[in-house]
Each structure stands twice: as structure tokens, then as C-alpha cells.
Design a protein around this motif. Structure first.
Motif, PDB file in Angstrom:
ATOM      1  N   PRO A 252       0.824  -1.205   0.000  1.00 18.97           N
ATOM      2  CA  PRO A 252       0.000   0.000   0.000  1.00 18.97           C
ATOM      3  C   PRO A 252       0.859   1.258   0.000  1.00 18.97           C
ATOM      4  O   PRO A 252       1.936   1.302   0.603  1.00 18.97           O
ATOM      5  N   ARG A 253       0.351   2.299  -0.662  1.00 21.03           N
ATOM      6  CA  ARG A 253       1.097   3.544  -0.825  1.00 21.03           C
ATOM      7  C   ARG A 253       1.540   4.125   0.519  1.00 21.03           C
ATOM      8  O   ARG A 253       2.619   4.719   0.638  1.00 21.03           O
ATOM      9  N   GLY A 254       0.732   3.959   1.552  1.00 18.02           N
ATOM     10  CA  GLY A 254       1.054   4.537   2.844  1.00 18.02           C
ATOM     11  C   GLY A 254       2.338   4.030   3.457  1.00 18.02           C
ATOM     12  O   GLY A 254       2.901   4.670   4.351  1.00 18.02           O
ATOM     13  N   HIS A 255       2.827   2.870   3.005  1.00 17.62           N
ATOM     14  CA  HIS A 255       4.068   2.304   3.538  1.00 17.62           C
ATOM     15  C   HIS A 255       5.291   2.639   2.681  1.00 17.62           C
ATOM     16  O   HIS A 255       6.400   2.197   3.008  1.00 17.62           O
ATOM     17  N   TYR A 289       2.730   6.655  11.754  1.00 18.14           N
ATOM     18  CA  TYR A 289       2.504   5.330  12.308  1.00 18.14           C
ATOM     19  C   TYR A 289       2.012   5.394  13.753  1.00 18.14           C
ATOM     20  O   TYR A 289       1.453   4.430  14.262  1.00 18.14           O
ATOM     21  N   SER A 290       2.251   6.519  14.416  1.00 18.19           N
ATOM     22  CA  SER A 290       1.845   6.645  15.817  1.00 18.19           C
ATOM     23  C   SER A 290       1.252   8.025  16.068  1.00 18.19           C
ATOM     24  O   SER A 290       1.841   9.039  15.671  1.00 18.19           O
ATOM     25  N   LEU A 291       0.092   8.055  16.716  1.00 14.18           N
ATOM     26  CA  LEU A 291      -0.515   9.282  17.206  1.00 14.18           C
ATOM     27  C   LEU A 291      -0.671   9.136  18.714  1.00 14.18           C
ATOM     28  O   LEU A 291      -1.206   8.133  19.188  1.00 14.18           O
ATOM     29  N   LEU A 305       6.266   9.753  12.698  1.00 16.54           N
ATOM     30  CA  LEU A 305       6.256   9.298  11.307  1.00 16.54           C
ATOM     31  C   LEU A 305       7.195   8.103  11.124  1.00 16.54           C
ATOM     32  O   LEU A 305       8.116   7.895  11.917  1.00 16.54           O
ATOM     33  N   SER A 306       6.960   7.360  10.064  1.00 16.26           N
ATOM     34  CA  SER A 306       7.714   6.128   9.846  1.00 16.26           C
ATOM     35  C   SER A 306       9.208   6.370   9.728  1.00 16.26           C
ATOM     36  O   SER A 306      10.014   5.501  10.070  1.00 16.26           O
TER      37      SER A 306
END
Length: 337
Positions: A252-255, A289-291, A305-306
Motif C-alpha cells: 500500500p502507498r502509505g508504507h 505510524y503513531s498518534l 512518522l515512519s
């Protein structure tokens, strides 16, 4: 005031101490361990936990400086949840998908074997070889027996008796569960981020769920979620378009680092999702990746962010500051102490 950031960075953790107006101290720890998840204790301010592939569950009582094992060394642990009402109650989700619990802070653990009976032939993991796993795990802040567990990719399930029995997959949640969060203080509000159905919310303790989509547009690949500590109807999610790039072998584009095309969204009550800007890159080249929200600090939100960048907002996401350090990599969780 000094804030400590601890990120699961795959091989080891990255720890940063930062005081506004000064440079940050960043160090890499546990480099001999494969870290899958980090979680701060909801009561003890200096305590943090880490899930690992090769050492079970680790605990630190000095803000991540030193670590000790508290069990499950023979398990690949992928997720953790600690009960605010009783921090001695800790749940651990594993690969292959199973659930373990301790009621004495990790001295003894027992498996909730009924969870294994939930597995179906279509469960699989799109992210790594082998068995699926418990990716999302959340426990009620007031009832240590009420737990929601999500399998990537399998389903999302509720127990109200400490894992002795489980619901079927909860309609209204994503089967591709990436993140589950219970509100810091509200026993009613639970949140999920996942693939395909980017964000889901329950306002009755995990029994019924809905998936508000207005305002998300094509960003339907959800990754992280969080809620304001003072207002459980105000919550956040990170998401990107569910776009598959052929050259990335169906990733997926998000990765895709540098090309995630991701955003952070905010939702207030029954309103539509709002895409947040206020200084954030538009779009984010790396997925959030984390909020992380902070108990007792309404309006404060951190986004990890990643690629290890950390962004901070103190006004509910209206304006953002890029913090002057990097955690190198966040995969897929960050604790803020």
C-alpha cells in the motif's frame, strides 16, 4: 520540562530526551532485540513496556534507560495493553494469534485459549511471512475484564470477562486492524484504525461500532488513531489512499517511504473529518505510524512518522511544530513520557 520519546524501531528502540529550547539527547538501546511495540504505563509516569519477537515482554521503570524481562520469553509478542484501573493487569497479543494475561505485573502469565478458537482459514498477514498476529489491543480504563483485540488480517473481537469468551468479529470495524485505543478515562469510547475501513469508533464499550467516512476522501488506508483526553468525541486518525504501486509488489502507498501521500485527520462529534495542516507537509511523505495524546493535557497531540520524524501540536492539531530530532525509524509505535 523534559519529555522522553521511545520508539519501536524494529531492531531495538530509539530513545530521545528533549527539553524545549535545547538540543535533544538521542540514543539507540536494546539493539540485540527485535522490538515490535512500546507502551507507557497509564499510571506510573516513568514506566514503559516493550513487546519483542525474541525476549517476550520487557519493562523499564526509569523512562526507558534500562530494561528487564517480565515473561513470555518463548512468544513472539506483537501488542500490549495495560489497565489504568489496575496496572498489574497486562494483556499481550502474539504471533500466531493468541492472547496472554498477567494479573500480578508479569510474575505469572496465562493464555486465554478461547482466543485461538476464533481463527479462520482466511486469516493472513499481508505485512510479513507466516502466521497472522494480534496487531491491536486495548483494555478498558475502568474494567480490566473488558478487552478489544484486533488481528491483522483477521477480525476485531470483544471480551467482557477477561478473555474467557469472545464475540464474533465486530461489525463496523476493519478486519485489517492496525491500531486500537481505549479512551484514557471513558469506559465507553474505543477507537480503531485499519485498512479498507480507515477509522471506527464505539461509544458503548466496544459492543457496537460505526465507521464515519465523510471528509476522508480517498484516504481509506488507516494506520493510527488517538483521542483527546478531555473530550472522547474528539479523535484523530492517520490515513493514506489505498493505492497499490506495482513496483512495490502490492505494498500500500502509505508504507512507501517518501511517497506515502498520507494525512492526519481530526473529527469532532458528529462533524466530518478535517484534514489537518498548520505546518504539516501536505501530503505527508511518510505515514504517521503513531498518534499520541497525553492524559491531563487537552489539545496536545504528537505524531510519529515512519522515518522517525516527530511533530507536535498543542492546539488540537491546528498548528504543528517539527521537533528538532529524529527517532530514526518508528515501526509502528511510540511512547511519550
Amino acid at each position: 520540562m523534559t519529555t522522553t520519546f521511545i520508539a519501536a524501531s524494529g531492531q531495538g528502540i530509539t530513545r530521545a530526551e528533549w527539553t524545549p529550547g535545547s538540543s535533544a539527547r538521542v540514543e539507540k538501546l536494546l539493539t540485540d532485540s527485535s522490538i515490535t511495540y512500546v507502551l507507557n504505563d497509564p499510571v506510573e509516569a516513568n514506566t514503559v513496556y516493550a513487546a519483542t519477537r525474541d525476549r517476550g515482554v520487557l519493562k523499564s521503570v526509569d523512562r526507558g534507560c534500562t530494561w528487564t524481562s517480565i515473561g513470555l520469553a518463548d512468544q513472539v509478542v506483537k501488542s500490549l495493553a495495560v489497565c489504568r484501573a489496575d496496572p498489574n493487569v497486562i494483556y499481550a497479543g502474539t504471533k500466531p494469534p493468541a492472547l496472554f494475561v498477567t494479573h500480578d505485573g508479569g510474575k505469572t502469565w496465562s493464555e486465554r485459549e478461547s482466543f485461538r478458537a476464533l481463527r479462520r482459514s482466511f486469516w493472513f498477514t499481508p505485512a510479513e511471512p507466516g502466521d497472522p498476529y494480534v496487531m491491536g489491543l486495548a483494555v478498558s480504563p475502568v474494567d480490566p475484564n473488558r478487552v478489544v483485540a484486533g488481528v491483522e488480517l483477521g477480525g476485531t473481537f470483544l471480551t467482557e470477562d477477561g478473555g474467557l469468551t469472545w464475540s464474533r468479529h465486530k461489525w463496523g470495524t476493519s478486519r485489517d486492524c492496525h491500531s486500537l485505543r481505549w479512551h484514557h478515562t471513558s469506559s465507553d469510547h474505543v477507537y480503531q484504525a485499519g485498512g479498507g475501513w480507515p477509522a471506527a469508533i464505539s461509544s458503548d464499550g466496544g459492543r457496537r461500532w460505526k465507521q464515519p467516512l465523510r471528509g476522508l476522501g480517498w484516504s481509506i488506508y488507516g494506520m493510527a488513531c488517538a483521542a483527546d483526553p478531555a473530550d472522547p468525541s474528539l479523535w484523530y486518525a492517520s490515513a493514506a489512499p489505498l493505492m497499490i504501486l506495482p513496483e512495490m509488489k502490492k505494498m500500500p502507498r502509505g508504507h512507501v517511504e517518501g511517497e506515502a501521500n498520507a494525512f492526519i485527520f481530526r473529527k469532532r462529534g458528529s462533524g466530518r473529518w478535517e484534514r489537518l495542516g498548520g505546518g504539516l507537509p501536505d501530503p505527508l511523505p511518510h505515514m504517521a505510524y503513531s498518534l499520541v495524546t497525553v492524559p491531563g493535557s487537552p489539545g496536545v497531540l504528537y505524531a510519529g512518522l515512519s522515518n522517525g520524524d516527530v511533530w507536535h501540536s498543542s492546539d488540537y492539531g491546528d498548528h504543528w511544530e517539527h521537533l528538532p530530532f529524529t527517532l530514526e525509524r518508528i515501526q509502528f509505535s511510540m511512547a511519550v513520557l
